[in-house]
Design a protein around this motif. Structure first.
Motif, PDB file in Angstrom:
ATOM      1  N   ARG A  53      79.169  39.163  52.489  1.00 37.55           N
ATOM      2  CA  ARG A  53      78.031  38.917  52.252  1.00 37.55           C
ATOM      3  C   ARG A  53      77.029  39.278  53.571  1.00 37.55           C
ATOM      4  O   ARG A  53      75.846  38.973  53.477  1.00 37.55           O
ATOM      5  CB  ARG A  53      77.611  37.541  51.473  1.00 37.55           C
ATOM      6  N   ALA A 113      82.385  36.110  39.513  1.00 30.67           N
ATOM      7  CA  ALA A 113      82.619  35.040  40.626  1.00 30.67           C
ATOM      8  C   ALA A 113      82.900  35.930  42.098  1.00 30.67           C
ATOM      9  O   ALA A 113      82.570  35.974  42.949  1.00 30.67           O
ATOM     10  CB  ALA A 113      83.666  34.219  40.638  1.00 30.67           C
ATOM     11  N   LEU A 114      83.750  37.051  41.657  1.00 32.62           N
ATOM     12  CA  LEU A 114      84.130  38.044  42.803  1.00 32.62           C
ATOM     13  C   LEU A 114      83.006  38.619  43.485  1.00 32.62           C
ATOM     14  O   LEU A 114      82.631  38.834  44.564  1.00 32.62           O
ATOM     15  CB  LEU A 114      85.403  39.084  42.326  1.00 32.62           C
ATOM     16  N   ARG A 153      79.739  37.556  43.168  1.00 39.05           N
ATOM     17  CA  ARG A 153      78.744  36.697  43.690  1.00 39.05           C
ATOM     18  C   ARG A 153      79.279  36.517  45.005  1.00 39.05           C
ATOM     19  O   ARG A 153      78.655  36.316  46.146  1.00 39.05           O
ATOM     20  CB  ARG A 153      78.779  35.543  43.033  1.00 39.05           C
ATOM     21  N   ARG A 154      80.869  36.512  45.508  1.00 38.33           N
ATOM     22  CA  ARG A 154      81.342  36.093  46.698  1.00 38.33           C
ATOM     23  C   ARG A 154      81.192  37.222  47.764  1.00 38.33           C
ATOM     24  O   ARG A 154      80.975  37.314  48.896  1.00 38.33           O
ATOM     25  CB  ARG A 154      82.798  35.916  46.599  1.00 38.33           C
ATOM     26  N   VAL A 155      81.172  38.580  47.252  1.00 39.21           N
ATOM     27  CA  VAL A 155      81.103  39.959  48.180  1.00 39.21           C
ATOM     28  C   VAL A 155      79.785  40.405  48.169  1.00 39.21           C
ATOM     29  O   VAL A 155      79.547  41.031  49.173  1.00 39.21           O
ATOM     30  CB  VAL A 155      82.203  40.569  47.320  1.00 39.21           C
ATOM     31  N   THR A 171      88.838  38.189  37.964  1.00 37.51           N
ATOM     32  CA  THR A 171      88.086  37.272  38.661  1.00 37.51           C
ATOM     33  C   THR A 171      86.705  36.956  37.935  1.00 37.51           C
ATOM     34  O   THR A 171      86.026  35.918  38.249  1.00 37.51           O
ATOM     35  CB  THR A 171      88.067  37.421  40.145  1.00 37.51           C
ATOM     36  N   GLY A 216      81.328  37.129  56.695  1.00 37.29           N
ATOM     37  CA  GLY A 216      82.053  37.612  55.524  1.00 37.29           C
ATOM     38  C   GLY A 216      81.527  38.778  54.976  1.00 37.29           C
ATOM     39  O   GLY A 216      80.636  39.287  55.391  1.00 37.29           O
TER      40      GLY A 216
END
Length: 165
Positions: free
Chosen positions: A97, A47-48, A50-52, A44, A95
């Motif tokens: 984050r 992006a992975l 940044r999402r986590v 990924t 989430g």
């Protein structure tokens, strides 16, 4: 972090050198497999991450290498998974984050800041969270260097606030 300051095995019972202040409300553990985490990153890309991970958790991340930085982020992910277990899952509106894992103290214990719905949950339960990592070589059989045991603990004041039972 040396074995003597972070972890001690006594009669095959693992103890952590610093127990968070207050009464234990809940605990969560997670085993992070760094090989699988690196594979997810390769599939990924950034992006992975940044999402986590929060910006502060990713600060200084070198996207061009898989080594030490991915191990560090994998450990943070394991701590976040441990927090989710304590909370009984991610509430609506939260989430990964929403969980921000701080830098380790001298003893390896990290503060955990919660945001959004998780912050409201912690406020309602009157709990504070800390977490950490017990490197594989200290707690798991030899031959498992790609695994680490991550943990989180929720404590409440000794006043009876946050009692679950």
């Amino acid at each position: 972090m040396s074995r003597s300051t972070a972890v001690a095995a006594v009669d095959e019972v693992l103890t952590v050198a610093r127990v968070p202040a207050g009464q234990l409300w809940g605990a969560g553990v997670d085993v992070i497999d760094h090989d699988r985490f690196a594979l997810a990153f390769r599939r990924t890309g950034p992006a992975l991450l940044r999402r986590v991970f929060d910006d502060s958790e990713r600060s200084g991340t070198d996207w061009s290498r898989d080594g030490d930085e991915l191990t560090r982020l994998g450990r943070l992910f394991g701590i976040k998974e441990s927090v989710i277990k304590i909370a009984g899952g991610l509430p609506a509106g939260a989430g990964y984050r929403s969980i921000v894992v701080g830098k380790p103290g001298d003893d390896g214990v990290r503060t955990i800041e919660l945001r959004d719905a998780l912050a409201r949950w912690a406020s309602r339960e009157q709990v504070k969270l800390v977490g950490g990592v017990l490197p594989a070589g200290q707690v798991l059989p030899t031959g498992t260097p790609h695994l680490d045991l991550c943990w989180a603990a929720a404590t409440c004041a000794e006043t009876g606030a946050g009692e679950r039972w």
